[in-house]
Design an enzyme around this catalytic site. Structure first.
Site, PDB file in Angstrom:
ATOM      1  N   TYR A 103     -14.624   3.695   9.724  1.00 50.11           N
ATOM      2  CA  TYR A 103     -13.168   3.578   9.511  1.00 50.11           C
ATOM      3  C   TYR A 103     -12.422   4.105  10.738  1.00 50.11           C
ATOM      4  CZ  TYR A 103      -8.551   5.279   8.477  1.00 50.11           C
ATOM      5  OH  TYR A 103      -7.219   5.565   8.586  1.00 50.11           O
ATOM      6  N   LYS A 116      -9.859   2.298  13.847  1.00 54.52           N
ATOM      7  CA  LYS A 116      -8.541   2.715  14.358  1.00 54.52           C
ATOM      8  C   LYS A 116      -8.604   2.856  15.882  1.00 54.52           C
ATOM      9  CE  LYS A 116      -6.339   2.525  10.642  1.00 54.52           C
ATOM     10  NZ  LYS A 116      -5.388   1.417  10.487  1.00 54.52           N
ATOM     11  N   SER A 140      -4.363   6.720  13.517  1.00 52.78           N
ATOM     12  CA  SER A 140      -4.692   7.952  12.802  1.00 52.78           C
ATOM     13  C   SER A 140      -5.072   9.053  13.781  1.00 52.78           C
ATOM     14  CB  SER A 140      -5.868   7.670  11.864  1.00 52.78           C
ATOM     15  OG  SER A 140      -6.465   8.853  11.427  1.00 52.78           O
ATOM     16  N   THR A 148      -7.456  10.692  13.466  1.00 56.16           N
ATOM     17  CA  THR A 148      -8.918  10.654  13.528  1.00 56.16           C
ATOM     18  C   THR A 148      -9.409  10.328  14.941  1.00 56.16           C
ATOM     19  OG1 THR A 148     -10.881   9.837  12.382  1.00 56.16           O
ATOM     20  CG2 THR A 148      -9.190   8.220  12.823  1.00 56.16           C
ATOM     21  N   GLY A 162       0.828  -1.212   0.000  1.00 56.38           N
ATOM     22  CA  GLY A 162       0.000   0.000   0.000  1.00 56.38           C
ATOM     23  C   GLY A 162       0.862   1.262   0.000  1.00 56.38           C
TER      24      GLY A 162
HETATM   25  N1  UFG Z   1     -10.455  18.746   0.745  1.00 58.41           N
HETATM   26  C1  UFG Z   1     -11.031  19.657  -0.131  1.00 58.41           C
HETATM   27  N2  UFG Z   1     -11.311  19.238  -1.401  1.00 58.41           N
HETATM   28  C2  UFG Z   1     -11.048  17.959  -1.822  1.00 58.41           C
HETATM   29  C3  UFG Z   1     -10.473  17.047  -0.918  1.00 58.41           C
HETATM   30  C4  UFG Z   1     -10.195  17.484   0.366  1.00 58.41           C
HETATM   31  O1  UFG Z   1     -11.294  20.811   0.216  1.00 58.41           O
HETATM   32  O2  UFG Z   1     -11.349  17.650  -2.973  1.00 58.41           O
HETATM   33  C5  UFG Z   1     -10.135  19.202   2.097  1.00 58.41           C
HETATM   34  C6  UFG Z   1     -10.900  18.469   3.179  1.00 58.41           C
HETATM   35  O3  UFG Z   1     -12.145  19.077   3.402  1.00 58.41           O
HETATM   36  C7  UFG Z   1      -9.938  18.584   4.354  1.00 58.41           C
HETATM   37  C8  UFG Z   1      -8.550  18.590   3.719  1.00 58.41           C
HETATM   38  O4  UFG Z   1      -8.777  18.921   2.356  1.00 58.41           O
HETATM   39  O5  UFG Z   1     -10.142  19.813   4.979  1.00 58.41           O
HETATM   40  C9  UFG Z   1      -7.848  17.272   3.802  1.00 58.41           C
HETATM   41  O6  UFG Z   1      -8.728  16.269   3.328  1.00 58.41           O
HETATM   42  P1  UFG Z   1      -8.246  14.772   3.077  1.00 58.41           P
HETATM   43  O7  UFG Z   1      -9.444  14.041   2.552  1.00 58.41           O
HETATM   44  O8  UFG Z   1      -7.009  14.755   2.276  1.00 58.41           O
HETATM   45  O9  UFG Z   1      -7.851  14.265   4.518  1.00 58.41           O
HETATM   46  P2  UFG Z   1      -8.704  14.226   5.862  1.00 58.41           P
HETATM   47  O10 UFG Z   1      -8.035  15.162   6.798  1.00 58.41           O
HETATM   48  O11 UFG Z   1     -10.136  14.395   5.646  1.00 58.41           O
HETATM   49  O12 UFG Z   1      -8.498  12.708   6.248  1.00 58.41           O
HETATM   50  C10 UFG Z   1      -7.501  12.322   7.070  1.00 58.41           C
HETATM   51  C11 UFG Z   1      -7.072  10.884   6.745  1.00 58.41           C
HETATM   52  C12 UFG Z   1      -8.182   9.921   7.064  1.00 58.41           C
HETATM   53  C13 UFG Z   1      -8.665  10.163   8.459  1.00 58.41           C
HETATM   54  C14 UFG Z   1      -9.103  11.603   8.607  1.00 58.41           C
HETATM   55  C15 UFG Z   1      -9.631  11.904   9.972  1.00 58.41           C
HETATM   56  O13 UFG Z   1      -6.720  10.775   5.402  1.00 58.41           O
HETATM   57  O14 UFG Z   1      -7.676   8.626   6.939  1.00 58.41           O
HETATM   58  O15 UFG Z   1      -7.990  12.431   8.356  1.00 58.41           O
HETATM   59  O16 UFG Z   1      -9.101  12.999  10.581  1.00 58.41           O
HETATM   60  F1  UFG Z   1      -9.724   9.381   8.764  1.00 58.41           F
END
Ligand code: UFG
Length: 341
Positions: free
Chosen positions: A150, A154, A125, A127, A10
């Site tokens: 998910y 964790k 995470s 999270t 991965g």
């Molecule tokens: N975002 C956008 N547009 C997009 C994609 C993301 O604005 O198209 C923003 C999201 O709203 C967030 C930031 O970019 O504010 C980061 O988003 P990600 O999806 O890259 O990551 P997350 O912080 O949501 O997710 C991470 C981990 C997950 C975990 C999560 C919980 O990747 O595995 O944090 O905190 F579950």
């Protein structure tokens, strides 16, 4: 010394396998190939210049795990990445997530005890902190109810490991990742996408590449400096290297408790708009974006207090956000060239 790496083909797993080899270990890579491709094995071998040990193992079939441990009695420690990780999918199919992520962990712990392998590094995470009350968030911050199945796997995974460490001869280091981004500087391995991306940076690079018209930024009315969400983005190679520090702490018996937790982040909060700007600064490419409604389940701001990891794990990030953006873009371009040929 052999270190078992579950989910080793991965995104974070593959980078960690490379770093394990660089540090002189022999990884035994297992993967069920459900979310990864066997081709990643060739890519890892291209970077390190030699073959790696790979076994296709379904961790939820305990007998396959037993057979693998029998075949590799030199395994001294485990790094456990294997898990489903798509937040939306977990909301729609919770049992798939609870079954896969938890049963695999339980069987792994049982088989480790059977074969007297006491050390495990767990892929957790940020999270687990939910929407933290204090920033930066330290390992002592209260654990919040999980927003998604998910995230709950964790949280529950950590609980299963903590209780097992308490009762049995098992030592655990749980690494709470913030937002890993970027790719290996060779552009030979990175984050593979099967369909739409799951994270911000691949959305940015796919927009730069022209696969998407624009980036949709989820919300500009958050209570942050520019209204967009704040995260702690960390280069995946720095994340990978922290696993080597954790393995060494375990196998050299340096642990102070048999269940230890560390945050892995840069310790800096960066907004989505700042990420778009960082991409431009690193690559010279301005991407088009627009604001969309907030995404359900997003937290406003989360970034790590990394004091404990820096002092106790003796680990520090070496790469900058600019490095990560440059490597992410080089990786996207490498994928584009491969798809053309
Ligand atoms: N975002 C956008 N547009 C997009 C994609 C993301 O604005 O198209 C923003 C999201 O709203 C967030 C930031 O970019 O504010 C980061 O988003 P990600 O999806 O890259 O990551 P997350 O912080 O949501 O997710 C991470 C981990 C997950 C975990 C999560 C919980 O990747 O595995 O944090 O905190 F579950």
């Amino acid at each position: 010394m052999k270190i078992l790496v579950t989910g080793g083909l991965g995104y974070i797993g593959s980078h960690t396998v490379v770093e394990l080899v660089n540090a002189g270990y022999t990884p035994v890579v297992i993967d069920n190939l459900s979310e990864s491709d066997i081709e990643v094995k060739d890519r890892i071998e291209k970077i390190i210049g030699k073959e790696i040990i790979f076994e296709k193992v379904e961790m939820c079939h305990k007998e396959e795990m037993v057979a693998m441990f029998k075949k590799h009695p030199e395994i001294k420690g485990v790094i456990h990445f294997a898990a489903y990780l798509i937040v939306n999918e977990s909301v729609n199919d919770p049992l798939k997530y609870y079954y896969n992520n938890l049963v695999s962990t339980i069987y792994l712990l049982e088989v480790m005890q059977e074969f007297n392998v006491p050390s495990i590094v767990f892929s957790s995470s940020c999270t687990v902190y939910g929407n933290p009350e204090e920033l930066p968030v330290s390992e002592n911050a209260p654990i919040q109810p999980a927003v998604s199945p998910y995230g709950n796997t964790k949280k529950m995974g950590e609980e299963i490991l903590r209780d097992t460490a308490h009762a049995k001869d098992i030592n655990v280091i749980s690494l709470r990742y913030f937002n890993p981004i970027g790719a290996h500087e060779s552009s030979i391995i990175g984050e593979f996408q099967d369909g739409p991306p799951h994270h911000l940076v691949p959305y940015i690079t796919e927009t730069a590449r022209g696969l998407r018209q624009e980036l949709k930024i989820f919300g500009n009315d958050w209570n942050t400096s520019d209204g967009t969400c704040v995260r702690d983005y960390i280069h995946v190679v720095d994340v990978a290297k922290a696993h080597i520090s954790a393995v060494e702490r375990l196998i050299n018996n340096k642990i102070e408790h048999n269940f230890e937790v560390f945050n892995l982040g840069m310790g800096v909060g960066v907004s989505v708009l700042e990420m778009v700007n960082a991409f431009r600064e690193a690559t010279g490419i301005s991407i088009k974006y627009s604001f969309a409604p907030r995404r359900e389940g997003d937290v406003e701001a989360v970034y790590a207090d990394t004091t404990k990891a820096n002092s106790t794990l003796n680990w520090k990030t070496e790469k900058t956000l600019t490095d990560a953006m440059r490597d992410a873009w080089n990786w996207e371009q490498a994928l584009m060239n491969e798809q053309k040929n």
